[in-house]
Each structure stands twice: as structure tokens, then as C-alpha cells.
Design a protein around this motif. Structure first.
Motif, PDB file in Angstrom:
ATOM      1  N   GLY A  79       0.798  -1.218   0.000  1.00 54.04           N
ATOM      2  CA  GLY A  79       0.000   0.000   0.000  1.00 54.04           C
ATOM      3  C   GLY A  79       0.829   1.266   0.000  1.00 54.04           C
ATOM      4  O   GLY A  79       0.363   2.328  -0.405  1.00 54.04           O
ATOM      5  N   GLY A  80       2.057   1.157   0.455  1.00 52.88           N
ATOM      6  CA  GLY A  80       2.957   2.296   0.508  1.00 52.88           C
ATOM      7  C   GLY A  80       3.971   2.093   1.617  1.00 52.88           C
ATOM      8  O   GLY A  80       3.870   1.157   2.410  1.00 52.88           O
ATOM      9  N   PRO A  81       4.942   2.994   1.691  1.00 54.45           N
ATOM     10  CA  PRO A  81       6.044   2.799   2.632  1.00 54.45           C
ATOM     11  C   PRO A  81       5.759   3.207   4.080  1.00 54.45           C
ATOM     12  O   PRO A  81       6.533   2.902   4.971  1.00 54.45           O
ATOM     13  CB  PRO A  81       7.147   3.678   2.044  1.00 54.45           C
ATOM     14  N   VAL A  82       4.654   3.885   4.327  1.00 52.45           N
ATOM     15  CA  VAL A  82       4.358   4.360   5.679  1.00 52.45           C
ATOM     16  C   VAL A  82       3.586   3.279   6.450  1.00 52.45           C
ATOM     17  O   VAL A  82       2.609   2.733   5.943  1.00 52.45           O
ATOM     18  CB  VAL A  82       3.536   5.678   5.643  1.00 52.45           C
ATOM     19  N   ASP A  83       4.026   2.993   7.656  1.00 56.42           N
ATOM     20  CA  ASP A  83       3.369   2.048   8.560  1.00 56.42           C
ATOM     21  C   ASP A  83       3.072   0.706   7.871  1.00 56.42           C
ATOM     22  O   ASP A  83       1.919   0.275   7.789  1.00 56.42           O
ATOM     23  CB  ASP A  83       2.088   2.673   9.120  1.00 56.42           C
ATOM     24  N   PRO A  84       4.114   0.013   7.381  1.00 59.67           N
ATOM     25  CA  PRO A  84       3.912  -1.202   6.593  1.00 59.67           C
ATOM     26  C   PRO A  84       3.296  -2.383   7.336  1.00 59.67           C
ATOM     27  O   PRO A  84       2.924  -3.366   6.705  1.00 59.67           O
ATOM     28  CB  PRO A  84       5.324  -1.550   6.107  1.00 59.67           C
ATOM     29  N   SER A  85       3.146  -2.295   8.644  1.00 60.84           N
ATOM     30  CA  SER A  85       2.495  -3.392   9.366  1.00 60.84           C
ATOM     31  C   SER A  85       0.997  -3.144   9.542  1.00 60.84           C
ATOM     32  O   SER A  85       0.290  -4.001  10.061  1.00 60.84           O
ATOM     33  CB  SER A  85       3.154  -3.585  10.734  1.00 60.84           C
ATOM     34  N   ARG A  86       0.511  -2.014   9.086  1.00 64.90           N
ATOM     35  CA  ARG A  86      -0.909  -1.679   9.224  1.00 64.90           C
ATOM     36  C   ARG A  86      -1.644  -2.031   7.938  1.00 64.90           C
ATOM     37  O   ARG A  86      -1.206  -1.703   6.839  1.00 64.90           O
ATOM     38  CB  ARG A  86      -1.067  -0.196   9.527  1.00 64.90           C
ATOM     39  N   GLY A  87      -2.772  -2.726   8.077  1.00 66.09           N
ATOM     40  CA  GLY A  87      -3.542  -3.165   6.918  1.00 66.09           C
ATOM     41  C   GLY A  87      -4.737  -2.279   6.624  1.00 66.09           C
ATOM     42  O   GLY A  87      -5.372  -1.738   7.531  1.00 66.09           O
ATOM     43  N   PHE A  88      -5.025  -2.140   5.334  1.00 67.33           N
ATOM     44  CA  PHE A  88      -6.165  -1.373   4.859  1.00 67.33           C
ATOM     45  C   PHE A  88      -6.870  -2.193   3.782  1.00 67.33           C
ATOM     46  O   PHE A  88      -6.205  -2.795   2.939  1.00 67.33           O
ATOM     47  CB  PHE A  88      -5.724  -0.047   4.222  1.00 67.33           C
ATOM     48  N   VAL A  89      -8.189  -2.199   3.809  1.00 70.21           N
ATOM     49  CA  VAL A  89      -8.947  -2.851   2.751  1.00 70.21           C
ATOM     50  C   VAL A  89      -9.659  -1.765   1.962  1.00 70.21           C
ATOM     51  O   VAL A  89     -10.457  -0.998   2.514  1.00 70.21           O
ATOM     52  CB  VAL A  89      -9.965  -3.870   3.314  1.00 70.21           C
ATOM     53  N   LEU A  90      -9.325  -1.672   0.687  1.00 73.50           N
ATOM     54  CA  LEU A  90     -10.039  -0.792  -0.244  1.00 73.50           C
ATOM     55  C   LEU A  90     -11.123  -1.656  -0.868  1.00 73.50           C
ATOM     56  O   LEU A  90     -10.831  -2.759  -1.356  1.00 73.50           O
ATOM     57  CB  LEU A  90      -9.063  -0.268  -1.303  1.00 73.50           C
ATOM     58  N   HIS A  91     -12.351  -1.183  -0.836  1.00 73.35           N
ATOM     59  CA  HIS A  91     -13.443  -2.076  -1.237  1.00 73.35           C
ATOM     60  C   HIS A  91     -14.632  -1.322  -1.832  1.00 73.35           C
ATOM     61  O   HIS A  91     -14.745  -0.103  -1.734  1.00 73.35           O
ATOM     62  CB  HIS A  91     -13.905  -2.911  -0.036  1.00 73.35           C
ATOM     63  N   SER A  92     -15.527  -2.107  -2.424  1.00 75.21           N
ATOM     64  CA  SER A  92     -16.784  -1.578  -2.945  1.00 75.21           C
ATOM     65  C   SER A  92     -17.672  -1.176  -1.773  1.00 75.21           C
ATOM     66  O   SER A  92     -17.507  -1.659  -0.657  1.00 75.21           O
ATOM     67  CB  SER A  92     -17.473  -2.626  -3.830  1.00 75.21           C
ATOM     68  N   VAL A  93     -18.624  -0.268  -2.040  1.00 75.80           N
ATOM     69  CA  VAL A  93     -19.436   0.301  -0.954  1.00 75.80           C
ATOM     70  C   VAL A  93     -20.590  -0.600  -0.524  1.00 75.80           C
ATOM     71  O   VAL A  93     -21.400  -0.196   0.304  1.00 75.80           O
ATOM     72  CB  VAL A  93     -19.956   1.713  -1.301  1.00 75.80           C
ATOM     73  N   ASP A  94     -20.661  -1.820  -1.042  1.00 77.14           N
ATOM     74  CA  ASP A  94     -21.691  -2.740  -0.580  1.00 77.14           C
ATOM     75  C   ASP A  94     -21.380  -3.264   0.819  1.00 77.14           C
ATOM     76  O   ASP A  94     -22.212  -3.924   1.429  1.00 77.14           O
ATOM     77  CB  ASP A  94     -21.891  -3.896  -1.565  1.00 77.14           C
ATOM     78  N   TYR A  95     -20.213  -2.962   1.335  1.00 80.71           N
ATOM     79  CA  TYR A  95     -19.849  -3.309   2.707  1.00 80.71           C
ATOM     80  C   TYR A  95     -19.557  -2.014   3.454  1.00 80.71           C
ATOM     81  O   TYR A  95     -18.810  -1.166   2.972  1.00 80.71           O
ATOM     82  CB  TYR A  95     -18.606  -4.207   2.728  1.00 80.71           C
ATOM     83  N   GLN A  96     -20.168  -1.864   4.617  1.00 82.42           N
ATOM     84  CA  GLN A  96     -19.942  -0.692   5.460  1.00 82.42           C
ATOM     85  C   GLN A  96     -19.926  -1.126   6.915  1.00 82.42           C
ATOM     86  O   GLN A  96     -20.667  -2.019   7.306  1.00 82.42           O
ATOM     87  CB  GLN A  96     -21.074   0.342   5.288  1.00 82.42           C
ATOM     88  N   GLU A  97     -19.073  -0.505   7.667  1.00 83.68           N
ATOM     89  CA  GLU A  97     -19.116  -0.637   9.118  1.00 83.68           C
ATOM     90  C   GLU A  97     -18.813   0.744   9.680  1.00 83.68           C
ATOM     91  O   GLU A  97     -18.476   1.669   8.930  1.00 83.68           O
ATOM     92  CB  GLU A  97     -18.141  -1.711   9.624  1.00 83.68           C
ATOM     93  N   GLU A  98     -18.937   0.896  10.965  1.00 82.57           N
ATOM     94  CA  GLU A  98     -18.754   2.207  11.583  1.00 82.57           C
ATOM     95  C   GLU A  98     -17.395   2.816  11.255  1.00 82.57           C
ATOM     96  O   GLU A  98     -17.270   4.019  11.066  1.00 82.57           O
ATOM     97  CB  GLU A  98     -18.921   2.085  13.099  1.00 82.57           C
TER      98      GLU A  98
END
Length: 184
Positions: free
Chosen positions: A73-92
Motif C-alpha cells: 500500500g505504501g512505505p508508511v506504517d507497513p504493518s498496518r492493513g487497509f482494505v479498499l473495497h466496494s461500498v456494498d460493505y460498510q461498518e462504523e
């Protein structure tokens, strides 16, 4: 300055930072006050699959996700995960940006593992970050182009082809671009 959140950044050929060379970045946030944050969508971590990550996190992956790649995802905070996703899934905790959502919780990974997550998603470790004004300066120096993001391009399996596809979407052939800054 107009916010580019929800857009794709496309690295120009003269980008000499190997972390961003020929990269396509989905911009999750961009403002004058806070700077910018994005996820590289076309570079993979060849050392890790979703199955291996799920095992490390003690989560059960579905059979469909076992061999899915994990993105750089990039060089900053490489141990942190992010999910980029379609808007059919939402949480707070989901950040809605344009036609996409960004979620950085274990709950979305559990949902994906159970086959109950978003229809389209990519998992990235780390992110790309810019201080206030930094990205704008890089764009003015011809380091990046921007283009509208779309589901087909963002979630395409042809990770190596995303850079050229993004340029084609702008009507630009890579051969038309100069590798010298300040020239097109």
C-alpha cells in the motif's frame, strides 16, 4: 487546491523512487490542512498471500481468498492493513471516498474470510502519505497525473497493466510521455 480524494494518481515516467515507479495510487484523503493519504493498487507483496496473513492473525480464510495477493500500500506504517473495497460493505469504521470504502479493522477481514465481505476488495499493507502541500508540489513538478477511479481498473487482476490502463484512460500513451521533468 481542489481535493483529489477518490481519484487515482498515476506516476510519471521520471518518478525515480522505486517504491512509486510506475505506480497507481488510490487517494483516500487529500486536503490543504492534513496533506494526503493513498494506497498503491498495482504493486504486490510477493512475500505474503491473504491465506498466510489470515493464518498469522488467527483468522479463517475462505477457499476463495487463499491465494489472493496482498498489496504494497505504501512505505508508511507497513504493518498496518487497509482494505479498499466496494461500498456494498460498510461498518462504523469505514471511510467512504467516492465510489469506494476504506476499512482498517479485523472485522472486515473476518467478513472476507467468511465470504460475507464486500463484492470487490483489495488488502494493502502500509500506505502512501504526503505532508500538507507536498503532493500538490509533486503534481506541479509533473511527478503525477490524476484520473477518475473506477471499479474495473482498481480491482483488476492485471496488476502490472494498471499503470498503462490508467494512462490510456487519460488518452495518453506511455511512449508519448517524456522522462524529463517539465516536458510532456
Amino acid at each position: 487546491m481542489q481535493s483529489l480524494a477518490g481519484q487515482l494518481l498515476v506516476a510519471m515516467p521520471q518518478m525515480n523512487d522505486p517504491r512509486f515507479e510506475r505506480s497507481v495510487v488510490y487517494l483516500c484523503a487529500h486536503s490543504r490542512e492534513a496533506g494526503a493519504m493513498g494506497l498503491v493498487i498495482n504493486k504486490l507483496l510477493n512475500t505474503l498471500t491473504m491465506n498466510e496473513l489470515f493464518t498469522q492473525l488467527k483468522l479463517e480464510p475462505s477457499r476463495l481468498n487463499r491465494q489472493r495477493p496482498v498489496h504494497f500500500g505504501g512505505p508508511v506504517d507497513p504493518s498496518r492493513g487497509f482494505v479498499l473495497h466496494s461500498v456494498d460493505y460498510q461498518e462504523e469504521a469505514t471511510l467512504s471516498v467516492g465510489e469506494f470504502g476504506v476499512t482498517a479493522t479485523l472485522d472486515i477481514l473476518r467478513a472476507i474470510g467468511k465470504g460475507e465481505g464486500p463484492r470487490h476488495s483489495l488488502l494493502a499493507l502500509g500506505y502512501a502519505g504526503w505532508a500538507p502541500g507536498q503532493l500538490d508540489g509533486e503534481i506541479q513538478a509533473n511527478g503525477w497525473l490524476s484520473v477518475d477511479a473506477d471499479t474495473d481498473l482498481v480491482f483488476a487482476d492485471d496488476h502490472d497493466g494498471k499503470w498503462e490502463q490508467a494512462l490510456k484512460k487519460l488518452g495518453v500513451s506511455p511512449s508519448m510521455l517524456s522522462t524529463d521533468a517539465g516536458h510532456a
